[in-house]
Design a protein around this motif. Structure first.
Motif, PDB file in Angstrom:
ATOM      1  N   VAL A  27      38.209  41.469  43.924  1.00 47.25           N
ATOM      2  CA  VAL A  27      38.477  40.466  44.960  1.00 47.25           C
ATOM      3  C   VAL A  27      39.635  40.923  45.848  1.00 47.25           C
ATOM      4  O   VAL A  27      39.540  40.881  47.079  1.00 47.25           O
ATOM      5  CB  VAL A  27      38.765  39.090  44.320  1.00 47.25           C
ATOM      6  N   ASP A  28      40.707  41.395  45.245  1.00 40.64           N
ATOM      7  CA  ASP A  28      41.879  41.802  46.036  1.00 40.64           C
ATOM      8  C   ASP A  28      41.643  43.060  46.855  1.00 40.64           C
ATOM      9  O   ASP A  28      42.233  43.225  47.914  1.00 40.64           O
ATOM     10  CB  ASP A  28      43.093  41.996  45.130  1.00 40.64           C
ATOM     11  N   ARG A  29      40.790  43.953  46.389  1.00 45.15           N
ATOM     12  CA  ARG A  29      40.513  45.192  47.127  1.00 45.15           C
ATOM     13  C   ARG A  29      39.231  45.079  47.953  1.00 45.15           C
ATOM     14  O   ARG A  29      38.806  46.051  48.562  1.00 45.15           O
ATOM     15  CB  ARG A  29      40.394  46.373  46.168  1.00 45.15           C
ATOM     16  N   CYS A  30      38.583  43.907  47.927  1.00 49.98           N
ATOM     17  CA  CYS A  30      37.319  43.688  48.656  1.00 49.98           C
ATOM     18  C   CYS A  30      36.285  44.745  48.275  1.00 49.98           C
ATOM     19  O   CYS A  30      35.610  45.326  49.127  1.00 49.98           O
ATOM     20  CB  CYS A  30      37.558  43.654  50.154  1.00 49.98           C
ATOM     21  N   ASP A  31      36.150  44.975  46.978  1.00 50.79           N
ATOM     22  CA  ASP A  31      35.253  45.994  46.438  1.00 50.79           C
ATOM     23  C   ASP A  31      33.983  45.319  45.920  1.00 50.79           C
ATOM     24  O   ASP A  31      33.936  44.838  44.782  1.00 50.79           O
ATOM     25  CB  ASP A  31      35.977  46.760  45.322  1.00 50.79           C
ATOM     26  N   LEU A  32      32.964  45.280  46.772  1.00 50.66           N
ATOM     27  CA  LEU A  32      31.727  44.574  46.451  1.00 50.66           C
ATOM     28  C   LEU A  32      31.039  45.147  45.207  1.00 50.66           C
ATOM     29  O   LEU A  32      30.595  44.404  44.336  1.00 50.66           O
ATOM     30  CB  LEU A  32      30.779  44.612  47.647  1.00 50.66           C
ATOM     31  N   GLU A  33      30.956  46.464  45.107  1.00 48.75           N
ATOM     32  CA  GLU A  33      30.290  47.088  43.971  1.00 48.75           C
ATOM     33  C   GLU A  33      30.980  46.727  42.655  1.00 48.75           C
ATOM     34  O   GLU A  33      30.330  46.392  41.665  1.00 48.75           O
ATOM     35  CB  GLU A  33      30.275  48.605  44.162  1.00 48.75           C
ATOM     36  N   PHE A  39      29.441  40.830  36.823  1.00 49.62           N
ATOM     37  CA  PHE A  39      28.434  39.788  36.597  1.00 49.62           C
ATOM     38  C   PHE A  39      27.096  40.394  36.197  1.00 49.62           C
ATOM     39  O   PHE A  39      26.705  41.452  36.696  1.00 49.62           O
ATOM     40  CB  PHE A  39      28.175  38.996  37.887  1.00 49.62           C
ATOM     41  N   HIS A  40      26.346  39.681  35.366  1.00 50.46           N
ATOM     42  CA  HIS A  40      24.942  40.014  35.168  1.00 50.46           C
ATOM     43  C   HIS A  40      24.185  39.642  36.438  1.00 50.46           C
ATOM     44  O   HIS A  40      24.546  38.670  37.120  1.00 50.46           O
ATOM     45  CB  HIS A  40      24.360  39.250  33.970  1.00 50.46           C
ATOM     46  N   ALA A  41      23.142  40.393  36.754  1.00 49.44           N
ATOM     47  CA  ALA A  41      22.386  40.155  37.988  1.00 49.44           C
ATOM     48  C   ALA A  41      21.788  38.753  38.043  1.00 49.44           C
ATOM     49  O   ALA A  41      21.620  38.185  39.124  1.00 49.44           O
ATOM     50  CB  ALA A  41      21.288  41.206  38.143  1.00 49.44           C
ATOM     51  N   ASP A  42      21.485  38.165  36.884  1.00 45.21           N
ATOM     52  CA  ASP A  42      20.930  36.808  36.853  1.00 45.21           C
ATOM     53  C   ASP A  42      22.010  35.752  36.613  1.00 45.21           C
ATOM     54  O   ASP A  42      21.714  34.591  36.356  1.00 45.21           O
ATOM     55  CB  ASP A  42      19.839  36.688  35.793  1.00 45.21           C
ATOM     56  N   GLY A  43      23.279  36.165  36.726  1.00 47.70           N
ATOM     57  CA  GLY A  43      24.392  35.240  36.503  1.00 47.70           C
ATOM     58  C   GLY A  43      24.513  34.208  37.613  1.00 47.70           C
ATOM     59  O   GLY A  43      23.891  34.330  38.682  1.00 47.70           O
ATOM     60  N   VAL A  44      25.327  33.191  37.335  1.00 47.36           N
ATOM     61  CA  VAL A  44      25.523  32.105  38.302  1.00 47.36           C
ATOM     62  C   VAL A  44      27.012  31.799  38.437  1.00 47.36           C
ATOM     63  O   VAL A  44      27.796  32.048  37.519  1.00 47.36           O
ATOM     64  CB  VAL A  44      24.767  30.817  37.884  1.00 47.36           C
ATOM     65  N   HIS A  46      29.716  28.634  39.992  1.00 47.61           N
ATOM     66  CA  HIS A  46      29.876  27.252  40.442  1.00 47.61           C
ATOM     67  C   HIS A  46      31.281  27.160  41.027  1.00 47.61           C
ATOM     68  O   HIS A  46      32.245  26.933  40.302  1.00 47.61           O
ATOM     69  CB  HIS A  46      29.698  26.275  39.278  1.00 47.61           C
ATOM     70  N   PHE A  47      31.388  27.407  42.341  1.00 47.73           N
ATOM     71  CA  PHE A  47      32.693  27.465  42.998  1.00 47.73           C
ATOM     72  C   PHE A  47      32.900  26.354  44.013  1.00 47.73           C
ATOM     73  O   PHE A  47      33.916  26.307  44.671  1.00 47.73           O
ATOM     74  CB  PHE A  47      32.869  28.821  43.694  1.00 47.73           C
ATOM     75  N   GLY A  48      31.941  25.465  44.184  1.00 49.85           N
ATOM     76  CA  GLY A  48      32.101  24.425  45.205  1.00 49.85           C
ATOM     77  C   GLY A  48      31.701  24.947  46.578  1.00 49.85           C
ATOM     78  O   GLY A  48      30.741  24.465  47.156  1.00 49.85           O
ATOM     79  N   ILE A  49      32.418  25.973  47.069  1.00 58.69           N
ATOM     80  CA  ILE A  49      32.033  26.553  48.362  1.00 58.69           C
ATOM     81  C   ILE A  49      30.787  27.414  48.230  1.00 58.69           C
ATOM     82  O   ILE A  49      30.143  27.746  49.220  1.00 58.69           O
ATOM     83  CB  ILE A  49      33.169  27.376  49.009  1.00 58.69           C
ATOM     84  N   PHE A  50      30.446  27.784  46.996  1.00 64.69           N
ATOM     85  CA  PHE A  50      29.228  28.532  46.723  1.00 64.69           C
ATOM     86  C   PHE A  50      28.796  28.222  45.300  1.00 64.69           C
ATOM     87  O   PHE A  50      29.555  28.426  44.356  1.00 64.69           O
ATOM     88  CB  PHE A  50      29.447  30.047  46.877  1.00 64.69           C
ATOM     89  N   ASP A  51      27.590  27.731  45.154  1.00 65.30           N
ATOM     90  CA  ASP A  51      26.993  27.491  43.844  1.00 65.30           C
ATOM     91  C   ASP A  51      25.644  28.195  43.834  1.00 65.30           C
ATOM     92  O   ASP A  51      24.768  27.874  44.647  1.00 65.30           O
ATOM     93  CB  ASP A  51      26.786  25.988  43.589  1.00 65.30           C
ATOM     94  N   GLY A  52      25.489  29.177  42.965  1.00 63.34           N
ATOM     95  CA  GLY A  52      24.218  29.891  42.930  1.00 63.34           C
ATOM     96  C   GLY A  52      24.342  31.221  42.218  1.00 63.34           C
ATOM     97  O   GLY A  52      25.234  31.430  41.393  1.00 63.34           O
ATOM     98  N   ASN A  53      23.438  32.141  42.561  1.00 67.43           N
ATOM     99  CA  ASN A  53      23.367  33.449  41.931  1.00 67.43           C
ATOM    100  C   ASN A  53      24.668  34.219  42.134  1.00 67.43           C
ATOM    101  O   ASN A  53      25.225  34.261  43.236  1.00 67.43           O
ATOM    102  CB  ASN A  53      22.192  34.243  42.507  1.00 67.43           C
ATOM    103  N   PHE A  57      26.659  35.436  45.444  1.00 68.54           N
ATOM    104  CA  PHE A  57      28.037  35.016  45.665  1.00 68.54           C
ATOM    105  C   PHE A  57      28.893  36.207  46.079  1.00 68.54           C
ATOM    106  O   PHE A  57      29.695  36.124  47.017  1.00 68.54           O
ATOM    107  CB  PHE A  57      28.629  34.362  44.414  1.00 68.54           C
ATOM    108  N   CYS A  58      28.758  37.325  45.385  1.00 72.20           N
ATOM    109  CA  CYS A  58      29.530  38.524  45.727  1.00 72.20           C
ATOM    110  C   CYS A  58      29.257  38.941  47.169  1.00 72.20           C
ATOM    111  O   CYS A  58      30.191  39.269  47.920  1.00 72.20           O
ATOM    112  CB  CYS A  58      29.194  39.667  44.773  1.00 72.20           C
ATOM    113  N   ASP A  59      27.980  38.920  47.559  1.00 72.10           N
ATOM    114  CA  ASP A  59      27.604  39.274  48.932  1.00 72.10           C
ATOM    115  C   ASP A  59      28.196  38.302  49.947  1.00 72.10           C
ATOM    116  O   ASP A  59      28.449  38.672  51.100  1.00 72.10           O
ATOM    117  CB  ASP A  59      26.081  39.301  49.085  1.00 72.10           C
TER     118      ASP A  59
END
Length: 174
Positions: A27-33, A39-44, A46-53, A57-59
């Motif tokens: 998060v701090d280095r903005c490192d998407l990979e 996370f597991h690819a099928d993970g979820v 629940h952040f309020g501003i984003f709820d979902g896969n 969320f990373c994208d």
């Protein structure tokens, strides 16, 4: 639990802590990979501003950070990990974050917050990753942002919100 089971449990506990640290670094280095790696690819999430896969969320999250925050730094602590089996654990960890974002008139504000993460971790193919993460906000605040870059502060090496940060060079042996 015999000694080999206790050693395995300690190694699993450490592996989860290391993934928690990778999440903060990503998060701090903005490192998407790196963020997706936690996370597991099928993970979820629940952040309020984003709820979902979780990978979706990373994208969403990395571009959001780059576009909206001029600075960000996070620290996690007080992690409680409870194993439900050899391949599943639940965890609560605390995170103190700081971010600077501009208001519509361009004034920078500092936004410290204290949140907790409520996670479900699963070990698949020998790797612990989050299956779910819920964000709970305990408190937050804001005030005008200022950063010192004068005097002795001008001599410090500055971090980067990218893979150009000095930590990446350290790990690469450069």
């Amino acid at each position: 639990m015999d000694i080999s089971q206790r050693i395995r449990r300690a190694a699993d506990h450490q592996a989860i802590l290391e993934q928690m640290a990778r999440y903060i670094q990503a998060v701090d280095r903005c490192d998407l990979e790196l963020l997706k790696y936690t996370f597991h690819a099928d993970g979820v999430v629940h952040f309020g501003i984003f709820d979902g896969n979780a990978h979706e969320f990373c994208d969403f999250d990395i571009p959001f950070i780059k576009e909206n925050l001029s600075m960000g730094a996070h620290r996690f602590s007080t992690a409680t990990i409870e194993f439900q089996s050899d391949t599943r654990a639940v965890a609560e960890s605390y995170m103190l974050g700081n971010a600077a974002a501009p208001t519509p008139d361009g004034t920078l504000l500092n936004f410290p917050d204290n949140i907790r993460y409520l996670d479900v971790w699963e070990k698949r193919d020998g790797i612990w990753r989050m299956y779910s993460r819920e964000l709970v906000v305990d408190w937050n605040a804001f005030w005008p942002y200022s950063q010192r870059e004068d005097g002795l502060f001008a001599e410090f090496r500055r971090g980067s919100r990218s893979t150009q940060d000095p930590a990446y060079a350290l790990r690469a042996g450069r």
